[in-house]
Design a protein around this motif. Structure first.
Motif, PDB file in Angstrom:
ATOM      1  N   PRO A  13       0.808  -1.222   0.000  1.00 15.02           N
ATOM      2  CA  PRO A  13       0.000   0.000   0.000  1.00 15.02           C
ATOM      3  C   PRO A  13       0.835   1.264   0.000  1.00 15.02           C
ATOM      4  O   PRO A  13       0.463   2.262  -0.607  1.00 15.02           O
ATOM      5  CB  PRO A  13      -0.817  -0.122   1.300  1.00 15.02           C
ATOM      6  N   LEU A  62      -4.091   6.469   3.167  1.00 17.34           N
ATOM      7  CA  LEU A  62      -4.290   5.864   4.482  1.00 17.34           C
ATOM      8  C   LEU A  62      -5.442   4.863   4.445  1.00 17.34           C
ATOM      9  O   LEU A  62      -5.316   3.731   4.928  1.00 17.34           O
ATOM     10  CB  LEU A  62      -4.554   6.959   5.513  1.00 17.34           C
ATOM     11  N   VAL A  63      -6.570   5.280   3.872  1.00 18.27           N
ATOM     12  CA  VAL A  63      -7.727   4.380   3.794  1.00 18.27           C
ATOM     13  C   VAL A  63      -7.423   3.176   2.916  1.00 18.27           C
ATOM     14  O   VAL A  63      -7.786   2.038   3.235  1.00 18.27           O
ATOM     15  CB  VAL A  63      -8.957   5.149   3.273  1.00 18.27           C
ATOM     16  N   ALA A  65      -4.544   1.792   2.400  1.00 22.78           N
ATOM     17  CA  ALA A  65      -3.659   0.888   3.130  1.00 22.78           C
ATOM     18  C   ALA A  65      -4.444   0.048   4.124  1.00 22.78           C
ATOM     19  O   ALA A  65      -4.214  -1.162   4.263  1.00 22.78           O
ATOM     20  CB  ALA A  65      -2.566   1.686   3.843  1.00 22.78           C
ATOM     21  N   LEU A  66      -5.382   0.681   4.821  1.00 17.70           N
ATOM     22  CA  LEU A  66      -6.220  -0.064   5.770  1.00 17.70           C
ATOM     23  C   LEU A  66      -6.992  -1.177   5.064  1.00 17.70           C
ATOM     24  O   LEU A  66      -7.050  -2.311   5.533  1.00 17.70           O
ATOM     25  CB  LEU A  66      -7.202   0.881   6.464  1.00 17.70           C
ATOM     26  N   THR A  89      -1.521  -2.653  11.487  1.00 17.81           N
ATOM     27  CA  THR A  89      -2.312  -2.033  10.420  1.00 17.81           C
ATOM     28  C   THR A  89      -2.393  -0.513  10.546  1.00 17.81           C
ATOM     29  O   THR A  89      -2.132   0.202   9.563  1.00 17.81           O
ATOM     30  CB  THR A  89      -3.724  -2.638  10.373  1.00 17.81           C
ATOM     31  N   ALA A  93      -0.722   2.085   7.787  1.00 18.15           N
ATOM     32  CA  ALA A  93      -1.556   3.093   7.133  1.00 18.15           C
ATOM     33  C   ALA A  93      -1.001   4.489   7.409  1.00 18.15           C
ATOM     34  O   ALA A  93      -0.977   5.350   6.514  1.00 18.15           O
ATOM     35  CB  ALA A  93      -2.991   2.978   7.624  1.00 18.15           C
ATOM     36  N   THR A  96       1.946   5.207   5.224  1.00 25.02           N
ATOM     37  CA  THR A  96       1.510   5.584   3.883  1.00 25.02           C
ATOM     38  C   THR A  96       1.098   7.048   3.847  1.00 25.02           C
ATOM     39  O   THR A  96       1.475   7.802   2.941  1.00 25.02           O
ATOM     40  CB  THR A  96       0.328   4.701   3.449  1.00 25.02           C
ATOM     41  N   VAL A 235      -3.395   7.622  13.877  1.00 18.53           N
ATOM     42  CA  VAL A 235      -2.912   6.242  13.815  1.00 18.53           C
ATOM     43  C   VAL A 235      -2.257   5.828  15.132  1.00 18.53           C
ATOM     44  O   VAL A 235      -2.326   4.654  15.520  1.00 18.53           O
ATOM     45  CB  VAL A 235      -1.945   6.058  12.627  1.00 18.53           C
TER      46      VAL A 235
END
Length: 319
Positions: A13, A62-63, A65-66, A89, A93, A96, A235
């Motif tokens: 990601p 970010l989203v 990657a999640l 996780t 994220a 990223t 995060v």
């Protein structure tokens, strides 16, 4: 779970987000270059557009990657390794998010045109970063570090929490964030503290927007710093919340274990686990709440006319 698979899953990601960022930023540069040559005030408009676009792209990363990590971890890993990656996780994220923000700062629009006028006032991170949000970010990191150390010392094998009654009676519950899970999280926490500070320094040292009042340039830097810290604190808060929720659940489970048909209840363990669960939920909600609160108190744009209070050297670009 093999190391190459874990590395690929962690970096996928991040690589995708950076690749998209480079492409989008390249296109944005072409448009902003045209705007900067159109009129004196267009440089500030282009800079604001660049900053806003980077922030939006960072949140998309970010989203993404999640979603990617949550979707592919079960199919690529199994057993204890799955728990490690799930725990990482939010940090992955966040990495990223910060990578995209870094790319945005490194590709900040440069002065163009035959004459360059910009304020020469040096900026530092202390000048531009919101103090409260920066301290909150450190606070989440400090709380996470303390929680991981406490859980690591409480777990014998690093994976669960044990309870002993006598020489022949004992029980355990897991998963529990001992050193097996907490070790990688300690490294992730360090990364999520250091990298935002690096990005903030990039914001402080980036070129000033040409033909722009110092107040406008400072407000733009403050807004960029705010955006960076929003994601970093989120995060970290979610990682801390995850640790507290997992630890609280394990404590409650080990506090009510059935042995030989008899349920052995520890009021202290159950109460402690419940407290951690409530605290974890509160921290999980505090991260997004902070974003909403800071959105309502974002640095205001200065109303100073373009060109006012500009006392900087004028000359050909590159001089």
């Amino acid at each position: 779970m093999s190391v190459p698979i874990v590395a690929l899953l962690a970096l996928l990601p991040l690589a995708l987000a950076v690749a998209v960022a480079v492409v989008v930023i390249g296109l944005a540069h072409r448009l902003s270059a045209r705007e900067r040559t159109a009129s004196p005030g267009s440089a500030l408009v282009a800079a604001r557009r660049h900053a806003g676009g980077i922030d939006a792209l960072a949140w998309v990363g970010l989203v993404a990657a999640l979603v990617v990590i949550q979707a592919f971890t079960p199919s690529l890993t199994s057993g204890l390794g799955t728990g490690v990656l799930f725990g990482l996780t939010p940090a992955l994220a966040g990495a990223t998010f910060l990578a995209v923000q870094s790319v945005g700062e490194l590709t900040w629009p440069r002065p163009s045109g035959s004459v360059r006028r910009a304020p020469l006032t040096p900026r530092t991170v202390r000048d531009i970063a919101p103090v409260g949000l920066r301290r909150l970010t450190w606070g989440w990191a400090g709380g996470l570090a303390l929680a991981l150390v406490a859980c690591g010392l409480s777990s014998g094998n690093g994976r669960d929490i044990a309870r002993v009654w006598d020489a022949s009676s004992s029980g355990a519950a897991g998963p529990f964030p001992g050193w097996f899970y907490g070790g990688p999280l300690v490294v992730a926490t360090a990364v999520l503290v250091v990298v935002p500070e690096v990005v903030l320094r990039l914001v402080a040292r980036r070129p000033a927007v040409v033909d722009t009042a110092p107040a406008d340039d400072l407000a733009l830097r403050a807004l960029s710093s705010l955006r960076v810290l929003r994601g970093a604190q989120l995060v970290l808060a979610w990682t801390l919340a995850g640790v507290l929720l997992v630890a609280g659940s394990a404590l409650r489970n080990v506090g009510t274990i059935e042995v030989d048909g008899v349920v052995r209840t520890s009021v202290g363990l159950v109460a402690g686990g419940t407290t951690l669960l409530v605290l974890g939920l509160a921290v999980a909600l505090a991260g997004p709440a902070t974003i909403l609160m800071t959105a309502m108190t974002a640095p205001a744009r200065s109303a100073a006319p373009v060109g006012r209070a500009l006392h900087a050297a004028s000359g050909p670009v590159g001089s």
